[in-house]
Design an enzyme around this catalytic site. Structure first.
Site, short mmCIF file in Angstrom:
data_model
loop_
_atom_site.label_atom_id
_atom_site.label_comp_id
_atom_site.label_asym_id
_atom_site.label_seq_id
_atom_site.Cartn_x
_atom_site.Cartn_y
_atom_site.Cartn_z
N ARG A 99 0.82 -1.21 0.00
CA ARG A 99 0.00 0.00 0.00
C ARG A 99 0.85 1.26 0.00
O ARG A 99 0.51 2.25 -0.67
CB ARG A 99 -0.94 -0.02 1.21
CG ARG A 99 -1.98 -1.13 1.13
CD ARG A 99 -2.92 -1.12 2.30
NE ARG A 99 -3.94 -2.16 2.19
CZ ARG A 99 -4.93 -2.32 3.05
NH1 ARG A 99 -5.05 -1.50 4.08
NH2 ARG A 99 -5.80 -3.30 2.88
N ASP A 115 -15.13 8.25 10.94
CA ASP A 115 -14.01 7.37 10.64
C ASP A 115 -12.74 8.20 10.69
O ASP A 115 -12.78 9.43 10.53
CB ASP A 115 -14.17 6.72 9.27
CG ASP A 115 -13.33 5.45 9.13
OD1 ASP A 115 -13.86 4.37 9.43
OD2 ASP A 115 -12.14 5.56 8.77
#
Length: 279
Positions: free
Chosen positions: A37, A149
Site C-alpha cells: 500500500r 471514521d
C-alpha cells in the site's frame, strides 16, 4: 533491481507512530500488506522507492503532511451492508421499544445513533434503511445518524454512497426497491443510496483515540463494531471508556461478535450478543 522493502527500523518507526496516534497495531505479519500500500503512495508522490518515501517522512519532515495518507493506506476497510444482522433485528425489536418507553427517544426527541469507525458507509446506510422502515411503521418516529471514521478518503467515498452491485446482496429486495438507485452503465454495474437516505447520515472525521465525540450531544445507541480487534487491550479500554462517556444512561453499545469487553472496566451491562447497556 533489488527488492523494494521497508527496513526493520523504518517499519518499527511507522508502527510505533501509527499505534500511538491512531491506536492501530501493525504487527510484523502485516508488513507485506503495508509495503504494497505504501509503494502506491510513494509512486503517487513521484518517489522511486519505499526507502525514499521513508526518507521523506522521517528525514525531510514530510510526516506532518503525510500522516493521514499513511493511516488511509494501512487502514483495513472491510465492511458490508447488514453485517452481523442480529444487531439490526435487536435494534428494531428490543432497543427502540425500550428507549421509546424509558427516555422518549424517537418520539419526544430524535433517536441519536452513532456509527463509529463507519468505513465506506454500509453500516450507517443500513441503519438509515432500518430506521426509515421503523419511521414508516411508527408515525412521528424521528432519528438522527452520525457516522465517523479516521480516514478522510474513506469518508469521501461514504458520502458519495456509490457501491458495486455485488455489495448489496445482503440488502432485502424490498429495501433495494425503496432505497437504492441502479446505474445505467451495464459494464460497471453500481448502485447509489437514494438522496432521502443520504440526507439522514452526517459524516465526520474522528480519531477514536480523541477524547469526547464529534457530536454535540450524547448518543442513545453506538455501533463500534469490528474495529476494536485492531487495538491493544489498553487502547480498547481507553476507546470504550470514551464511547461510554458519549452514551446516555440506559443507552446501548454494540460491538463486533468477535470482540469481547471481558476484563475491561466499563459502566455497561451485557444484554445480548455483543450488546451492552449503559448503567
Amino acid at each position: 533491481m533489488a527488492p523494494d522493502h521497508l527496513t526493520e527500523r523504518d517499519y518499527a518507526q511507522l508502527a510505533e507512530i501509527v499505534e500511538r496516534h491512531a491506536g492501530i497495531k501493525m504487527p510484523v505479519g502485516k508488513r507485506l500488506m503495508v509495503e504494497g500500500r505504501l509503494r502506491r503512495r510513494a509512486r503517487a508522490l513521484g518517489l522511486p522507492s519505499l526507502n525514499a518515501y521513508c526518507h521523506y517522512l522521517f528525514g525531510q519532515g514530510g510526516l506532518d503532511d503525510e500522516f493521514q495518507q499513511v493511516v488511509d493506506a494501512i487502514t483495513t476497510n472491510k465492511t458490508d451492508f447488514f453485517r452481523e444482522p442480529i444487531h439490526f433485528e435487536r435494534l428494531v425489536d428490543t432497543i427502540i421499544p425500550d428507549l421509546l418507553d424509558s427516555t422518549g427517544a424517537g418520539r419526544s426527541r430524535p433517536l441519536d445513533v452513532w456509527s463509529a469507525a463507519c468505513s465506506s458507509g454500509p453500516e450507517p446506510y443500513t441503519l438509515a434503511m432500518v430506521l426509515s422502515d421503523v419511521a414508516a411503521e411508527r408515525p412521528g418516529f424521528r432519528f438522527s445518524i452520525g457516522a465517523s471514521d479516521i480516514s478522510h478518503d474513506i469518508l469521501q467515498a461514504a458520502a458519495r454512497a456509490v457501491y458495486p452491485e455485488q455489495m448489496i446482496e445482503p440488502v432485502p429486495q424490498d429495501m433495494r426497491r425503496r432505497y437504492l438507485l441502479r446505474s445505467r452503465d451495464q459494464e460497471r454495474p453500481t448502485v447509489r443510496i437514494c438522496p432521502e437516505l443520504r440526507q439522514q447520515v452526517t459524516f465526520r472525521d474522528f480519531n477514536l483515540l480523541t477524547k469526547g465525540s464529534p457530536w454535540q450531544r450524547p448518543m442513545d445507541v453506538i455501533f463500534c463494531r469490528n474495529v476494536l480487534i485492531y487495538f491493544s487491550p489498553e487502547t480498547q479500554q481507553a476507546v470504550l471508556a470514551n464511547l461510554c462517556d458519549s452514551l446516555r444512561s440506559g443507552g446501548y453499545l454494540l460491538v463486533g461478535h468477535s470482540e469481547s469487553l471481558n476484563n475491561l472496566d466499563l459502566p455497561v451491562t451485557p444484554v445480548g450478543p455483543a450488546m451492552y447497556r449503559r448503567k
